[in-house]
Motif scaffolding. Structure first.
Motif, PDB file in Angstrom:
ATOM      1  N   ARG A 192       0.863  -1.235   0.083  1.00 15.98           N
ATOM      2  CA  ARG A 192      -0.001   0.004  -0.095  1.00 15.98           C
ATOM      3  C   ARG A 192       0.976   1.278  -0.014  1.00 15.98           C
ATOM      4  N   GLY A 193       2.105   1.124   0.508  1.00 21.01           N
ATOM      5  CA  GLY A 193       2.997   2.395   0.621  1.00 21.01           C
ATOM      6  C   GLY A 193       3.310   2.597  -0.532  1.00 21.01           C
ATOM      7  N   ALA A 194       3.626   1.860  -1.272  1.00 19.79           N
ATOM      8  CA  ALA A 194       4.143   1.843  -2.949  1.00 19.79           C
ATOM      9  C   ALA A 194       3.273   2.438  -3.739  1.00 19.79           C
ATOM     10  N   VAL A 195       1.845   1.966  -3.447  1.00 21.47           N
ATOM     11  CA  VAL A 195       0.774   2.358  -4.224  1.00 21.47           C
ATOM     12  C   VAL A 195       0.426   4.104  -4.091  1.00 21.47           C
ATOM     13  N   HIS A 196       0.617   4.235  -2.892  1.00 19.64           N
ATOM     14  CA  HIS A 196       0.371   5.482  -2.151  1.00 19.64           C
ATOM     15  C   HIS A 196       1.191   6.637  -2.715  1.00 19.64           C
ATOM     16  N   LYS A 197       2.708   6.154  -2.727  1.00 17.12           N
ATOM     17  CA  LYS A 197       3.829   7.003  -3.215  1.00 17.12           C
ATOM     18  C   LYS A 197       3.356   7.174  -4.735  1.00 17.12           C
ATOM     19  N   LEU A 198       2.992   6.488  -5.584  1.00 12.41           N
ATOM     20  CA  LEU A 198       2.618   6.871  -7.060  1.00 12.41           C
ATOM     21  C   LEU A 198       1.373   7.625  -7.213  1.00 12.41           C
ATOM     22  N   GLY A 199       0.596   7.207  -6.220  1.00 11.33           N
ATOM     23  CA  GLY A 199      -0.684   8.067  -6.165  1.00 11.33           C
ATOM     24  C   GLY A 199      -0.253   9.598  -5.906  1.00 11.33           C
ATOM     25  N   GLU A 200       0.544   9.855  -4.893  1.00 12.73           N
ATOM     26  CA  GLU A 200       1.065  11.222  -4.681  1.00 12.73           C
ATOM     27  C   GLU A 200       1.669  11.956  -5.878  1.00 12.73           C
ATOM     28  N   ARG A 201       2.394  10.940  -6.780  1.00 12.04           N
ATOM     29  CA  ARG A 201       3.094  11.695  -7.695  1.00 12.04           C
ATOM     30  C   ARG A 201       2.021  12.207  -8.801  1.00 12.04           C
ATOM     31  N   ILE A 202       1.066  11.112  -9.083  1.00 13.21           N
ATOM     32  CA  ILE A 202       0.052  11.571 -10.039  1.00 13.21           C
ATOM     33  C   ILE A 202      -0.813  12.475  -9.711  1.00 13.21           C
ATOM     34  N   ALA A 203      -1.162  12.796  -8.443  1.00 12.96           N
ATOM     35  CA  ALA A 203      -1.779  13.887  -7.850  1.00 12.96           C
ATOM     36  C   ALA A 203      -1.030  15.181  -8.067  1.00 12.96           C
ATOM     37  N   GLN A 204       0.138  15.154  -7.709  1.00 11.09           N
ATOM     38  CA  GLN A 204       0.948  16.487  -8.226  1.00 11.09           C
ATOM     39  C   GLN A 204       0.882  16.931  -9.416  1.00 11.09           C
ATOM     40  N   PHE A 205       0.872  15.806 -10.384  1.00 10.17           N
ATOM     41  CA  PHE A 205       0.906  16.080 -11.802  1.00 10.17           C
ATOM     42  C   PHE A 205      -0.626  16.914 -12.039  1.00 10.17           C
ATOM     43  N   PHE A 206      -1.841  16.241 -11.588  1.00  9.52           N
ATOM     44  CA  PHE A 206      -3.058  16.797 -11.914  1.00  9.52           C
ATOM     45  C   PHE A 206      -3.374  18.089 -11.112  1.00  9.52           C
ATOM     46  N   GLU A 207      -2.424  18.192  -9.990  1.00 13.39           N
ATOM     47  CA  GLU A 207      -2.787  19.631  -9.200  1.00 13.39           C
ATOM     48  C   GLU A 207      -2.052  20.657 -10.415  1.00 13.39           C
ATOM     49  N   LYS A 208      -0.933  20.399 -11.097  1.00  8.89           N
ATOM     50  CA  LYS A 208      -0.260  21.426 -12.056  1.00  8.89           C
ATOM     51  C   LYS A 208      -1.349  21.583 -13.231  1.00  8.89           C
ATOM     52  N   LEU A 209      -1.749  20.332 -13.587  1.00  7.31           N
ATOM     53  CA  LEU A 209      -2.760  20.493 -14.838  1.00  7.31           C
ATOM     54  C   LEU A 209      -3.893  21.223 -14.429  1.00  7.31           C
ATOM     55  N   ASN A 210      -4.546  21.218 -13.460  1.00  6.36           N
ATOM     56  CA  ASN A 210      -5.685  21.884 -12.959  1.00  6.36           C
ATOM     57  C   ASN A 210      -5.499  23.334 -12.919  1.00  6.36           C
ATOM     58  N   ALA A 211      -4.214  23.652 -12.272  1.00  2.00           N
ATOM     59  CA  ALA A 211      -3.636  25.056 -12.155  1.00  2.00           C
ATOM     60  C   ALA A 211      -3.724  25.773 -13.651  1.00  2.00           C
ATOM     61  N   MET A 212      -3.445  25.066 -14.591  1.00  2.00           N
ATOM     62  CA  MET A 212      -3.186  25.393 -15.718  1.00  2.00           C
ATOM     63  C   MET A 212      -4.453  25.709 -16.519  1.00  2.00           C
ATOM     64  N   ALA A 213      -5.336  24.469 -16.067  1.00  2.00           N
ATOM     65  CA  ALA A 213      -6.913  24.587 -16.721  1.00  2.00           C
ATOM     66  C   ALA A 213      -7.857  25.720 -16.473  1.00  2.00           C
ATOM     67  N   GLU A 214      -7.317  26.066 -15.007  1.00  2.00           N
ATOM     68  CA  GLU A 214      -8.172  27.311 -14.434  1.00  2.00           C
ATOM     69  C   GLU A 214      -7.833  28.656 -14.988  1.00  2.00           C
ATOM     70  N   LYS A 215      -6.884  28.826 -16.028  1.00  2.00           N
ATOM     71  CA  LYS A 215      -6.562  30.020 -16.564  1.00  2.00           C
ATOM     72  C   LYS A 215      -7.425  30.197 -17.895  1.00  2.00           C
ATOM     73  N   PRO A 216      -8.573  30.961 -18.142  1.00  3.77           N
ATOM     74  CA  PRO A 216      -9.344  30.871 -19.214  1.00  3.77           C
ATOM     75  C   PRO A 216      -8.350  31.304 -20.361  1.00  3.77           C
ATOM     76  N   TRP A 217      -7.434  32.271 -20.391  1.00  3.63           N
ATOM     77  CA  TRP A 217      -6.765  32.977 -21.327  1.00  3.63           C
ATOM     78  C   TRP A 217      -5.813  31.728 -21.968  1.00  3.63           C
ATOM     79  N   MET A 218      -5.224  30.748 -21.046  1.00  3.05           N
ATOM     80  CA  MET A 218      -4.319  29.769 -21.449  1.00  3.05           C
ATOM     81  C   MET A 218      -5.131  28.668 -22.272  1.00  3.05           C
ATOM     82  N   ARG A 219      -6.391  28.381 -21.959  1.00  7.91           N
ATOM     83  CA  ARG A 219      -7.239  27.302 -22.610  1.00  7.91           C
ATOM     84  C   ARG A 219      -7.741  27.903 -23.966  1.00  7.91           C
ATOM     85  N   LYS A 220      -8.008  29.336 -23.989  1.00  9.42           N
ATOM     86  CA  LYS A 220      -8.329  29.791 -25.210  1.00  9.42           C
ATOM     87  C   LYS A 220      -7.322  30.051 -26.210  1.00  9.42           C
TER      88      LYS A 220
END
Length: 318
Positions: A157-185
């Motif tokens: 479970r520790g190994a799975v959680h560690k990978l989950g954290e890395r993927i969470a960090q990726f989507f946090e960055k992606l969401n931060a980009m997606a929140e910018k209307p000027w970037m999407r447009k």
């Protein structure tokens, strides 16, 4: 006219996202199992009974199959598959030496009864069982018999959680980009509308999942699974994507036969495709490509029936 109207309504209901779930309030005993297994949160408990409260559905039939009293029904599903009358196993089309109708029925029952598992116990999956899953996976065919599969096993479970954290960090960055209307447009104007599509289809659900991960330690990605297996491919395969998915299908059917639950984690595959460092940190070679990520564990949910599937579009061309 009634028959034609029913057919039209069924086909309309089969569109992805449509809600065709109905709960019989008189029959419902309020156990909450359908709410617990629903991946799209179509259902919730209202006044001690399950009720349809969401505006979207995967139409997977989990809620129907898990209900102990048959109170839930998903209207879009084809009922022929429940009794397997669609599989003409009684016909004598078996070649000499084939297993016969009973073996076909058992195989179909195994395939039809497997469901994606999103509730796991804390019991670890033994290394021996994980090894066996890999052995089962490599019985699959591969293009030109290249067999260039790779399997990265996360046994704790520790190994799975560690990978989950890395993927969470990726989507946090992606969401931060997606929140910018000027970037999407701006990206859409130059022919790159992927960020806008992501914002419209996935941003909201991912944001909620990330909040639950950070604030409540709820794992909406791997669903608390105690193990995971990444199925990849090394250079040299003629059909790399197909090879991996065939091996994965063997693996998840084998896991089901062994009493294990599995779930394909598409968000993990997408993150690793965009951020190569995630795979490199797991020890994968830079030329390896992961095509499937499978959560594995002992299921903490029990399905009681086999539900139907959406009616497929079938063509016969002569």
């Amino acid at each position: 006219m009634t028959s034609m109207r029913s057919t039209i309504l069924r086909k309309q209901a089969a569109f992805p996202g449509a809600v065709t779930t109905v709960v019989d309030q008189e029959t419902c005993i309020g156990c909450g199992m359908c709410v617990r297994v629903c991946p799209s949160r179509t259902l919730s408990m209202v006044d001690g009974k399950a009720a349809v409260t969401g505006d979207a559905s995967l139409q997977c039939g989990h809620c129907e199959a898990v209900c102990p009293v048959g109170a839930v029904r998903v209207g879009a599903l084809d009922r022929e598959l429940e009794s397997f009358s669609a599989f003409r196993a009684e016909r004598e089309w078996f070649a000499p030496g084939a297993g016969g109708p009973d073996e076909v029925r058992r195989l179909v029952q195994l395939m039809a009864s497997r469901r994606s598992c999103r509730n796991y116990t804390a019991e670890p999956v033994s290394r021996e069982m994980l090894d066996d899953l890999v052995k089962i996976a490599v019985t699959a065919p591969s293009g030109t018999n290249s067999q260039r599969w790779t399997f990265t096993v996360l046994p704790t479970r520790g190994a799975v959680h560690k990978l989950g954290e890395r993927i969470a960090q990726f989507f946090e960055k992606l969401n931060a980009m997606a929140e910018k209307p000027w970037m999407r447009k701006g990206l859409k104007l130059v022919g790159r509308g992927e960020l806008e599509d992501y914002y419209q289809s996935y941003y909201g659900a991912v944001k909620q999942a990330l909040e639950e991960w950070r604030e409540q330690d709820v794992d909406r990605l791997f669903h608390g699974a105690p193990a995971a297996i990444l199925v990849g491919v090394s250079p040299g395969a003629s059909c790399p994507h197909e090879d991996c998915l065939l091996a994965t299908q063997n693996m998840i059917l084998g896991a089901h036969a062994m009493g294990l639950g599995t779930c394909l984690i598409g968000y993990a595959v997408a993150a690793m495709k965009e951020d190569k460092r995630i795979a490199l940190d797991l020890g994968l070679h830079k030329d390896e490509v992961v095509h499937a990520v499978v959560a594995v564990g002992h299921p903490d949910e029990k399905y009681r029936t086999v539900s139907g599937r959406l009616t497929p579009l079938v063509r016969m061309v002569e």
